[in-house]
Design an enzyme around this catalytic site. Structure first.
Site, short mmCIF file in Angstrom:
data_model
loop_
_atom_site.label_atom_id
_atom_site.label_comp_id
_atom_site.label_asym_id
_atom_site.label_seq_id
_atom_site.Cartn_x
_atom_site.Cartn_y
_atom_site.Cartn_z
CG ASP A 1 -1.92 7.90 1.45
OD1 ASP A 1 -1.42 8.74 1.65
OD2 ASP A 1 -2.62 7.79 0.25
CG ASP B 1 -1.68 1.35 1.22
OD1 ASP B 1 -2.31 1.54 0.39
OD2 ASP B 1 -1.76 1.89 2.61
CG ASP C 1 -1.85 2.19 6.74
OD1 ASP C 1 -2.16 3.15 7.44
OD2 ASP C 1 -1.99 1.91 5.43
#
Length: 246
Positions: free
Chosen positions: A33, A31, A192
């Site tokens: 961000d 990922d 996250d």
């Protein structure tokens, strides 16, 4: 209430075995961000500024808790519906305005998650394929990857907006496997957010959760293989060393 259980609560043995089954490892998916960079504070400030300017919630600034629960990790189309259910077009325009604010902040303040370049070298040394898989708009994704010096690192960048469904659906991760010509049985994911972890798990891959900002109890409920604080976490390196032995 935020969980007080530390990331290390799950045993090192479980973290090793969850990745060791992938051998031989073919690819690693990231990922962007919150996973490559600690960008959630910048997104929070951008949303707070934009929403306050247009009088959302009576002009009362949103809290960080509201941001984490309702916005973090989601695609802008879904955020627009959630925040402006009676005027989605206004919501889409507002999220576009927010992204302009975010990019201004990112140009000045974006920083890599601790240990990222150590993992980058580990992947490069082993000749593994890699892709960034993100719900971020294309200009954001390109800016963050460039600012982190990773433009030449990724073989592909997969956008949620280019798929039939963005995360938490598995589509972006399934597309990454297709583009890289690898299989889910030899690939794992770094994520996250709850929506991102759910997407990776739904695509059939083990997900290493990065507990940068989101509450650990929420991340655990999304069923990651294990959680780490950042890329310097000894649990991660124990798992990677186990892979090297295969």
């Amino acid at each position: 209430m935020r969980s007080t259980t530390p990331c290390g609560e799950k045993s090192v043995e479980s973290s090793r075995s969850s990745l060791a089954a992938l051998a031989p490892l073919q690819a690693v998916l990231f990922d962007v961000d919150g996973t490559l960079c600690d960008s959630d504070p910048l997104h929070y400030h951008a949303f707070r500024e934009m929403l306050q300017e247009i009088g959302f919630n009576g002009g009362v600034p949103i809290t960080e808790e509201f941001y984490m629960e309702n916005i973090s990790g989601k695609h802008n189309d879904d955020i627009a519906v959630l925040l402006f259910p009676d005027d989605v077009q206004r919501g889409l325009k507002s999220t576009d305005d927010k992204e302009t604010i975010f990019r201004r902040l990112a140009e000045e303040q974006l920083k890599a998650v601790n240990g990222l370049y150590k993992v980058k070298k580990w992947i490069e040394d082993r000749g593994l394929k890699r892709a960034a898989v993100t719900n971020a708009p294309k200009p954001n994704a390109e800016l963050m990857i460039s600012k982190l010096g990773l433009s030449d690192f990724f073989d592909a960048v997969i956008l949620g907006s280019d798929c039939d469904h963005a995360k938490p659906y598995p589509d972006p991760y399934l597309k990454a496997l297709e583009v890289l010509h690898v299989t889910k049985d030899h690939t794992f994911v770094f994520e996250d957010s709850v929506s991102g972890i759910k997407a990776g798990v739904a695509a059939g891959m083990p997900v290493v959760g990065i507990a940068t900002r989101n509450p650990e109890h929420s991340l655990i409920e999304a069923r990651p293989a294990f959680l780490v604080k950042d890329y310097d976490d000894p649990k991660l390196w124990a798992a990677l060393e186990e892979l090297d032995k295969k």
